[in-house]
Design a protein around this motif. Sequence first.
Motif, PDB file in Angstrom:
ATOM      1  N   UNK A  33       0.821  -1.218   0.000  1.00 50.21           N
ATOM      2  CA  UNK A  33       0.000   0.000   0.000  1.00 50.21           C
ATOM      3  C   UNK A  33       0.852   1.264   0.000  1.00 50.21           C
ATOM      4  N   UNK A  34       1.972   1.228   0.735  1.00 49.42           N
ATOM      5  CA  UNK A  34       2.881   2.382   0.767  1.00 49.42           C
ATOM      6  C   UNK A  34       3.717   2.478  -0.509  1.00 49.42           C
ATOM      7  N   UNK A  35       3.768   1.384  -1.252  1.00 54.44           N
ATOM      8  CA  UNK A  35       4.623   1.272  -2.422  1.00 54.44           C
ATOM      9  C   UNK A  35       6.083   1.519  -2.042  1.00 54.44           C
ATOM     10  N   UNK A  36       6.462   0.935  -0.901  1.00 57.62           N
ATOM     11  CA  UNK A  36       7.829   1.047  -0.414  1.00 57.62           C
ATOM     12  C   UNK A  36       8.153  -0.230   0.356  1.00 57.62           C
ATOM     13  N   UNK A  37       8.996  -1.068  -0.236  1.00 60.79           N
ATOM     14  CA  UNK A  37       9.317  -2.369   0.345  1.00 60.79           C
ATOM     15  C   UNK A  37      10.374  -2.279   1.432  1.00 60.79           C
ATOM     16  N   UNK A  98      14.651   4.590   7.703  1.00 59.28           N
ATOM     17  CA  UNK A  98      13.648   4.285   6.682  1.00 59.28           C
ATOM     18  C   UNK A  98      12.523   5.325   6.679  1.00 59.28           C
ATOM     19  N   UNK A  99      12.007   5.681   7.851  1.00 56.45           N
ATOM     20  CA  UNK A  99      10.846   6.565   7.887  1.00 56.45           C
ATOM     21  C   UNK A  99      11.194   8.026   7.611  1.00 56.45           C
ATOM     22  N   UNK A 100      12.461   8.403   7.742  1.00 60.39           N
ATOM     23  CA  UNK A 100      12.882   9.749   7.324  1.00 60.39           C
ATOM     24  C   UNK A 100      12.780   9.904   5.813  1.00 60.39           C
ATOM     25  N   UNK A 101      12.936   8.802   5.117  1.00 56.63           N
ATOM     26  CA  UNK A 101      12.931   8.822   3.653  1.00 56.63           C
ATOM     27  C   UNK A 101      11.875   7.867   3.111  1.00 56.63           C
ATOM     28  N   UNK A 102      10.697   7.875   3.715  1.00 57.69           N
ATOM     29  CA  UNK A 102       9.662   6.910   3.330  1.00 57.69           C
ATOM     30  C   UNK A 102       9.266   7.056   1.861  1.00 57.69           C
ATOM     31  N   UNK A 103       9.351   8.258   1.337  1.00 57.70           N
ATOM     32  CA  UNK A 103       9.022   8.461  -0.072  1.00 57.70           C
ATOM     33  C   UNK A 103      10.095   7.968  -1.023  1.00 57.70           C
ATOM     34  N   UNK A 104      11.268   7.643  -0.493  1.00 55.51           N
ATOM     35  CA  UNK A 104      12.377   7.176  -1.315  1.00 55.51           C
ATOM     36  C   UNK A 104      12.784   5.780  -0.849  1.00 55.51           C
ATOM     37  N   UNK A 105      12.566   4.823  -1.691  1.00 53.84           N
ATOM     38  CA  UNK A 105      12.863   3.435  -1.348  1.00 53.84           C
ATOM     39  C   UNK A 105      14.373   3.177  -1.325  1.00 53.84           C
ATOM     40  N   UNK A 106      14.792   2.285  -0.439  1.00 54.63           N
ATOM     41  CA  UNK A 106      16.189   1.883  -0.338  1.00 54.63           C
ATOM     42  C   UNK A 106      16.677   1.378  -1.700  1.00 54.63           C
ATOM     43  N   UNK A 107      17.942   1.631  -1.992  1.00 53.79           N
ATOM     44  CA  UNK A 107      18.518   1.262  -3.280  1.00 53.79           C
ATOM     45  C   UNK A 107      18.415  -0.215  -3.615  1.00 53.79           C
ATOM     46  N   UNK A 109      16.008  -2.245  -2.910  1.00 52.59           N
ATOM     47  CA  UNK A 109      14.655  -2.530  -3.377  1.00 52.59           C
ATOM     48  C   UNK A 109      14.369  -1.854  -4.709  1.00 52.59           C
ATOM     49  N   UNK A 110      14.981  -0.700  -4.952  1.00 53.26           N
ATOM     50  CA  UNK A 110      14.834  -0.055  -6.270  1.00 53.26           C
ATOM     51  C   UNK A 110      15.449  -0.947  -7.348  1.00 53.26           C
ATOM     52  N   UNK A 111      16.612  -1.533  -7.059  1.00 51.82           N
ATOM     53  CA  UNK A 111      17.240  -2.441  -8.032  1.00 51.82           C
ATOM     54  C   UNK A 111      16.365  -3.676  -8.259  1.00 51.82           C
ATOM     55  N   UNK A 112      15.757  -4.170  -7.191  1.00 49.53           N
ATOM     56  CA  UNK A 112      14.863  -5.323  -7.346  1.00 49.53           C
ATOM     57  C   UNK A 112      13.670  -4.963  -8.225  1.00 49.53           C
ATOM     58  N   UNK A 113      13.161  -3.750  -8.084  1.00 47.66           N
ATOM     59  CA  UNK A 113      12.049  -3.288  -8.934  1.00 47.66           C
ATOM     60  C   UNK A 113      12.464  -3.282 -10.405  1.00 47.66           C
ATOM     61  N   UNK A 114      13.683  -2.821 -10.662  1.00 44.13           N
ATOM     62  CA  UNK A 114      14.183  -2.789 -12.041  1.00 44.13           C
ATOM     63  C   UNK A 114      14.245  -4.186 -12.631  1.00 44.13           C
ATOM     64  N   UNK A 115      14.664  -5.136 -11.839  1.00 45.83           N
ATOM     65  CA  UNK A 115      14.810  -6.515 -12.311  1.00 45.83           C
ATOM     66  C   UNK A 115      13.449  -7.195 -12.474  1.00 45.83           C
ATOM     67  N   UNK A 116      12.555  -7.023 -11.492  1.00 41.76           N
ATOM     68  CA  UNK A 116      11.311  -7.795 -11.468  1.00 41.76           C
ATOM     69  C   UNK A 116      10.118  -7.068 -12.072  1.00 41.76           C
ATOM     70  N   UNK A 117      10.176  -5.765 -12.211  1.00 45.52           N
ATOM     71  CA  UNK A 117       9.108  -5.010 -12.861  1.00 45.52           C
ATOM     72  C   UNK A 117       7.738  -5.268 -12.255  1.00 45.52           C
ATOM     73  N   UNK A 118       6.797  -5.674 -13.094  1.00 40.28           N
ATOM     74  CA  UNK A 118       5.406  -5.859 -12.649  1.00 40.28           C
ATOM     75  C   UNK A 118       5.234  -7.057 -11.717  1.00 40.28           C
ATOM     76  N   UNK A 119       6.228  -7.920 -11.639  1.00 36.92           N
ATOM     77  CA  UNK A 119       6.159  -9.085 -10.738  1.00 36.92           C
ATOM     78  C   UNK A 119       6.700  -8.771  -9.345  1.00 36.92           C
ATOM     79  N   UNK A 120       7.040  -7.518  -9.095  1.00 36.54           N
ATOM     80  CA  UNK A 120       7.709  -7.145  -7.847  1.00 36.54           C
ATOM     81  C   UNK A 120       6.908  -7.550  -6.613  1.00 36.54           C
ATOM     82  N   UNK A 121       5.613  -7.283  -6.599  1.00 38.23           N
ATOM     83  CA  UNK A 121       4.805  -7.588  -5.413  1.00 38.23           C
ATOM     84  C   UNK A 121       4.870  -9.076  -5.068  1.00 38.23           C
ATOM     85  N   UNK A 122       4.804  -9.936  -6.076  1.00 44.30           N
ATOM     86  CA  UNK A 122       4.824 -11.372  -5.800  1.00 44.30           C
ATOM     87  C   UNK A 122       6.226 -11.843  -5.442  1.00 44.30           C
ATOM     88  N   UNK A 123       7.225 -11.248  -6.035  1.00 46.67           N
ATOM     89  CA  UNK A 123       8.603 -11.568  -5.643  1.00 46.67           C
ATOM     90  C   UNK A 123       8.847 -11.155  -4.193  1.00 46.67           C
TER      91      UNK A 123
END
Length: 160
Positions: A33-37, A98-107, A109-123
């Motif tokens: 829901x937060x769109x921040x893993x 983490x909560x100081x930068x809640x709008x900016x995801x840790x690097x 997890x950003x790399x994981x998003x790049x790799x997994x794309x639309x499958x990120x939630x299930x990964x």
Amino acid sequence: MNGPLANLLWETLQWGVLPALILFAATWVAAWRLDNWSIVDVVWSYGFALLVALPFAVGAAAGASALPDRWADDPLLWLSAAMVLWSLRLGTHLAIRVFRHLGEEDGRYRRMREVHGSRMAWKMAIFYLLLAVALVLLMLPFYAAGTDAEGQRAGPGHAA
């Protein structure tokens, strides 16, 4: 199946596996829901304190003494206190970061998003499940230390 191993397995299921699965499932929903893993790092750290404190709290709520008569001599109590303090220190450190930068995801997890794309939630669902399992596996020595020779819970927070 009876005996010490069966009792230890039951203790681990009751105080480790089920609470960890519930904790990480709720965390997955919140992160989705937060769109921040990144929040899983905080929850994983605090998870140790939860899994240590849960048997004490439930035992106390059920009427068992929260502390043994000779609490200063109880190594399980001291181990529990050390684990809770470590967990709270690490979790708080990570929560601030983490909560100081809640709008900016840790690097990571950003790399994981790049790799997994639309499958990120299930990964991430699989990843969170593996973190729950890892948390419980790391708690096994604690659960074993808190059982007597018959595999019954022998630590504070449990009725004799």
